[in-house]
Design a protein around this motif. Structure first.
Motif, PDB file in Angstrom:
ATOM      1  N   SER A 185     -25.200  22.567 -41.749  1.00 38.27           N
ATOM      2  CA  SER A 185     -25.596  23.093 -40.450  1.00 38.27           C
ATOM      3  C   SER A 185     -27.006  22.623 -40.122  1.00 38.27           C
ATOM      4  CB  SER A 185     -25.553  24.625 -40.432  1.00 38.27           C
ATOM      5  OG  SER A 185     -26.616  25.171 -41.198  1.00 38.27           O
ATOM      6  N   ILE A 186     -27.347  22.669 -38.837  1.00 34.07           N
ATOM      7  CA  ILE A 186     -28.686  22.278 -38.420  1.00 34.07           C
ATOM      8  C   ILE A 186     -29.729  23.194 -39.052  1.00 34.07           C
ATOM      9  CG2 ILE A 186     -30.246  22.165 -36.432  1.00 34.07           C
ATOM     10  CD1 ILE A 186     -28.378  19.824 -36.599  1.00 34.07           C
ATOM     11  N   GLN A 187     -29.411  24.471 -39.150  1.00 30.91           N
ATOM     12  CA  GLN A 187     -30.357  25.425 -39.738  1.00 30.91           C
ATOM     13  C   GLN A 187     -30.659  25.076 -41.198  1.00 30.91           C
ATOM     14  OE1 GLN A 187     -27.723  26.319 -37.845  1.00 30.91           O
ATOM     15  NE2 GLN A 187     -28.909  26.933 -36.056  1.00 30.91           N
ATOM     16  N   GLN A 188     -29.625  24.753 -41.960  1.00 28.58           N
ATOM     17  CA  GLN A 188     -29.827  24.399 -43.365  1.00 28.58           C
ATOM     18  C   GLN A 188     -30.614  23.103 -43.503  1.00 28.58           C
ATOM     19  OE1 GLN A 188     -25.458  25.038 -44.243  1.00 28.58           O
ATOM     20  NE2 GLN A 188     -26.286  25.609 -46.222  1.00 28.58           N
ATOM     21  N   LEU A 189     -30.321  22.133 -42.640  1.00 31.02           N
ATOM     22  CA  LEU A 189     -31.029  20.868 -42.691  1.00 31.02           C
ATOM     23  C   LEU A 189     -32.502  21.040 -42.335  1.00 31.02           C
ATOM     24  CD1 LEU A 189     -30.918  17.803 -43.085  1.00 31.02           C
ATOM     25  CD2 LEU A 189     -30.259  17.588 -40.676  1.00 31.02           C
ATOM     26  N   SER A 190     -32.783  21.817 -41.296  1.00 29.23           N
ATOM     27  CA  SER A 190     -34.166  22.002 -40.863  1.00 29.23           C
ATOM     28  C   SER A 190     -34.981  22.811 -41.870  1.00 29.23           C
ATOM     29  CB  SER A 190     -34.208  22.699 -39.493  1.00 29.23           C
ATOM     30  OG  SER A 190     -33.647  23.998 -39.560  1.00 29.23           O
ATOM     31  N   ASN A 191     -34.323  23.646 -42.656  1.00 24.11           N
ATOM     32  CA  ASN A 191     -35.026  24.472 -43.646  1.00 24.11           C
ATOM     33  C   ASN A 191     -35.076  23.840 -45.032  1.00 24.11           C
ATOM     34  OD1 ASN A 191     -35.591  26.568 -41.828  1.00 24.11           O
ATOM     35  ND2 ASN A 191     -33.571  27.500 -42.157  1.00 24.11           N
ATOM     36  N   ALA A 192     -34.444  22.678 -45.191  1.00 20.07           N
ATOM     37  CA  ALA A 192     -34.405  22.024 -46.502  1.00 20.07           C
ATOM     38  C   ALA A 192     -35.798  21.547 -46.897  1.00 20.07           C
ATOM     39  CB  ALA A 192     -33.438  20.852 -46.474  1.00 20.07           C
ATOM     40  N   SER A 193     -36.093  21.621 -48.184  1.00 23.15           N
ATOM     41  CA  SER A 193     -37.393  21.160 -48.678  1.00 23.15           C
ATOM     42  C   SER A 193     -37.411  19.638 -48.730  1.00 23.15           C
ATOM     43  CB  SER A 193     -37.652  21.724 -50.070  1.00 23.15           C
ATOM     44  OG  SER A 193     -36.750  21.156 -51.013  1.00 23.15           O
ATOM     45  N   LEU A 194     -38.622  19.077 -48.735  1.00 25.47           N
ATOM     46  CA  LEU A 194     -38.756  17.624 -48.852  1.00 25.47           C
ATOM     47  C   LEU A 194     -38.103  17.111 -50.135  1.00 25.47           C
ATOM     48  CD1 LEU A 194     -42.377  16.863 -47.605  1.00 25.47           C
ATOM     49  CD2 LEU A 194     -40.255  15.896 -46.713  1.00 25.47           C
ATOM     50  N   ARG A 195     -38.241  17.868 -51.190  1.00 23.97           N
ATOM     51  CA  ARG A 195     -37.664  17.466 -52.481  1.00 23.97           C
ATOM     52  C   ARG A 195     -36.145  17.374 -52.388  1.00 23.97           C
ATOM     53  NH1 ARG A 195     -38.799  20.494 -58.324  1.00 23.97           N
ATOM     54  NH2 ARG A 195     -37.509  19.088 -59.594  1.00 23.97           N
ATOM     55  N   ASP A 196     -35.527  18.376 -51.755  1.00 18.09           N
ATOM     56  CA  ASP A 196     -34.072  18.356 -51.612  1.00 18.09           C
ATOM     57  C   ASP A 196     -33.619  17.206 -50.724  1.00 18.09           C
ATOM     58  OD1 ASP A 196     -33.776  20.559 -53.231  1.00 18.09           O
ATOM     59  OD2 ASP A 196     -33.712  22.001 -51.582  1.00 18.09           O
ATOM     60  N   LEU A 197     -34.366  16.957 -49.657  1.00 22.18           N
ATOM     61  CA  LEU A 197     -34.019  15.861 -48.750  1.00 22.18           C
ATOM     62  C   LEU A 197     -34.173  14.512 -49.439  1.00 22.18           C
ATOM     63  CD1 LEU A 197     -35.779  17.184 -45.510  1.00 22.18           C
ATOM     64  CD2 LEU A 197     -33.308  17.007 -45.881  1.00 22.18           C
ATOM     65  N   GLU A 198     -35.237  14.353 -50.220  1.00 22.69           N
ATOM     66  CA  GLU A 198     -35.470  13.100 -50.930  1.00 22.69           C
ATOM     67  C   GLU A 198     -34.331  12.788 -51.902  1.00 22.69           C
ATOM     68  OE1 GLU A 198     -39.233  13.162 -52.895  1.00 22.69           O
ATOM     69  OE2 GLU A 198     -40.373  13.399 -51.038  1.00 22.69           O
ATOM     70  N   ALA A 199     -33.781  13.820 -52.500  1.00 27.46           N
ATOM     71  CA  ALA A 199     -32.687  13.617 -53.460  1.00 27.46           C
ATOM     72  C   ALA A 199     -31.442  13.047 -52.781  1.00 27.46           C
ATOM     73  CB  ALA A 199     -32.353  14.942 -54.137  1.00 27.46           C
ATOM     74  N   VAL A 200     -31.337  13.237 -51.467  1.00 32.08           N
ATOM     75  CA  VAL A 200     -30.150  12.776 -50.740  1.00 32.08           C
ATOM     76  C   VAL A 200     -30.393  11.440 -50.053  1.00 32.08           C
ATOM     77  CG1 VAL A 200     -28.490  13.348 -48.913  1.00 32.08           C
ATOM     78  CG2 VAL A 200     -29.416  15.168 -50.368  1.00 32.08           C
ATOM     79  N   VAL A 201     -31.554  11.294 -49.369  1.00 31.30           N
ATOM     80  CA  VAL A 201     -31.765  10.102 -48.540  1.00 31.30           C
ATOM     81  C   VAL A 201     -33.039   9.326 -48.865  1.00 31.30           C
ATOM     82  CG1 VAL A 201     -30.408  10.949 -46.591  1.00 31.30           C
ATOM     83  CG2 VAL A 201     -32.832  11.552 -46.769  1.00 31.30           C
ATOM     84  N   GLY A 202     -33.788   9.749 -49.862  1.00 30.99           N
ATOM     85  CA  GLY A 202     -35.022   9.041 -50.193  1.00 30.99           C
ATOM     86  C   GLY A 202     -36.231   9.591 -49.460  1.00 30.99           C
ATOM     87  N   ARG A 203     -37.423   9.181 -49.924  1.00 33.53           N
ATOM     88  CA  ARG A 203     -38.663   9.784 -49.416  1.00 33.53           C
ATOM     89  C   ARG A 203     -38.935   9.454 -47.954  1.00 33.53           C
ATOM     90  NH1 ARG A 203     -43.934   9.305 -53.053  1.00 33.53           N
ATOM     91  NH2 ARG A 203     -42.568  10.678 -54.274  1.00 33.53           N
ATOM     92  N   GLY A 204     -38.740   8.191 -47.567  1.00 37.24           N
ATOM     93  CA  GLY A 204     -39.077   7.778 -46.204  1.00 37.24           C
ATOM     94  C   GLY A 204     -38.308   8.560 -45.148  1.00 37.24           C
ATOM     95  N   ILE A 205     -36.992   8.599 -45.282  1.00 39.60           N
ATOM     96  CA  ILE A 205     -36.166   9.311 -44.300  1.00 39.60           C
ATOM     97  C   ILE A 205     -36.381  10.816 -44.417  1.00 39.60           C
ATOM     98  CG2 ILE A 205     -33.789   9.799 -43.588  1.00 39.60           C
ATOM     99  CD1 ILE A 205     -33.066   6.971 -44.339  1.00 39.60           C
ATOM    100  N   ALA A 206     -36.621  11.302 -45.630  1.00 42.65           N
ATOM    101  CA  ALA A 206     -36.909  12.732 -45.806  1.00 42.65           C
ATOM    102  C   ALA A 206     -38.140  13.129 -44.997  1.00 42.65           C
ATOM    103  CB  ALA A 206     -37.110  13.056 -47.283  1.00 42.65           C
ATOM    104  N   ASN A 207     -39.170  12.274 -45.024  1.00 42.50           N
ATOM    105  CA  ASN A 207     -40.371  12.543 -44.232  1.00 42.50           C
ATOM    106  C   ASN A 207     -40.057  12.526 -42.734  1.00 42.50           C
ATOM    107  OD1 ASN A 207     -42.230  12.894 -46.329  1.00 42.50           O
ATOM    108  ND2 ASN A 207     -42.570  10.683 -46.529  1.00 42.50           N
ATOM    109  N   ASN A 208     -39.200  11.602 -42.302  1.00 43.76           N
ATOM    110  CA  ASN A 208     -38.793  11.546 -40.895  1.00 43.76           C
ATOM    111  C   ASN A 208     -38.098  12.830 -40.468  1.00 43.76           C
ATOM    112  OD1 ASN A 208     -39.802   8.969 -40.761  1.00 43.76           O
ATOM    113  ND2 ASN A 208     -37.801   7.944 -40.770  1.00 43.76           N
TER     114      ASN A 208
END
Length: 216
Positions: A185-208
């Protein structure tokens, strides 16, 4: 004082039999009503407040026309009042046409990201009628459960979320699908930590992603 001012959402209108739709009286005689009649049992009533169409099991449609999108932000106040005044399951249908297309992206951000509601674009009232009919059929097949949060999600809602995620810089369709597997969901994505996002798509896109949600 008008009905929309005195009664933001009429509570009793949510008890709608399957296969039926209660429409606001303002839609009587319109193309949308004409296209809906014959597909579902359409009944018109006064005093629905902010809602345009009520379906079964506390689900309803709020319609944003092409002229609403072009003329200003009055429709935003209506949506905010709906979210504050009601626990109904609201679906927003918006007319995304050649004229209103430039106004659509910020509306998508507002409805999906800020309000957490499903936004479904249509190009005409005929297409809107088909969409409402589809939603009624979905609810009937699922026995009244909410198709937007059930395990078998409504494909139309998924498409709306997918389009929104693809607006993040550096996130194409493949990355968007990958993200939604982990953050559905959008809510889960927007609340995800940078660390969790990096594990899925890498640091650059996680920062985006982080910047997209914090600056929107």
């Amino acid at each position: 004082m008008s009905a929309t001012q005195s009664t933001p959402v009429r509570a009793g209108a949510s008890a709608v039999p399957y296969g039926h739709v209660i429409g606001s009286e303002k839609w009587r005689g319109t193309q949308l009503a004409h296209f809906l009649q014959g597909k579902v049992k359409l009944v018109f009533e006064d005093g629905l407040g902010l809602v345009d169409f009520h379906m079964s099991n506390r689900a309803c449609v709020l319609y944003i026309s092409e002229s609403d999108l072009v003329s200003g932000n009055a429709f935003k106040r209506r949506l905010v009042r709906f979210r504050k005044a009601s626990n109904l399951k609201g679906v927003v249908i918006a007319e995304r046409t050649r004229i209103s297309d430039q106004y659509f992206p910020p509306v998508q951000n507002f409805v999906v990201l800020e309000l957490g509601m499903a936004l479904l674009p249509v190009t005409s009232q005929s297409e809107a009628a088909q969409l409402i009919f589809h939603l009624v059929q979905e609810r009937s097949r699922e026995g009244g459960s909410n198709p937007f949060i059930s395990k078998k999600r409504c494909h139309l809602s998924e498409a709306s979320i997918l389009q929104t995620v693809q607006r993040i810089p550096g996130v194409g369709r493949v990355k968007a699908l990958q993200l939604l597997q982990y953050f559905p969901s959008i809510q889960q994505l927007s609340n995800a930590s940078l660390r969790d996002l990096e594990a899925v798509v890498g640091r650059g896109i996680a920062n985006n992603i982080h910047l997209f949600f914090t600056e929107t």
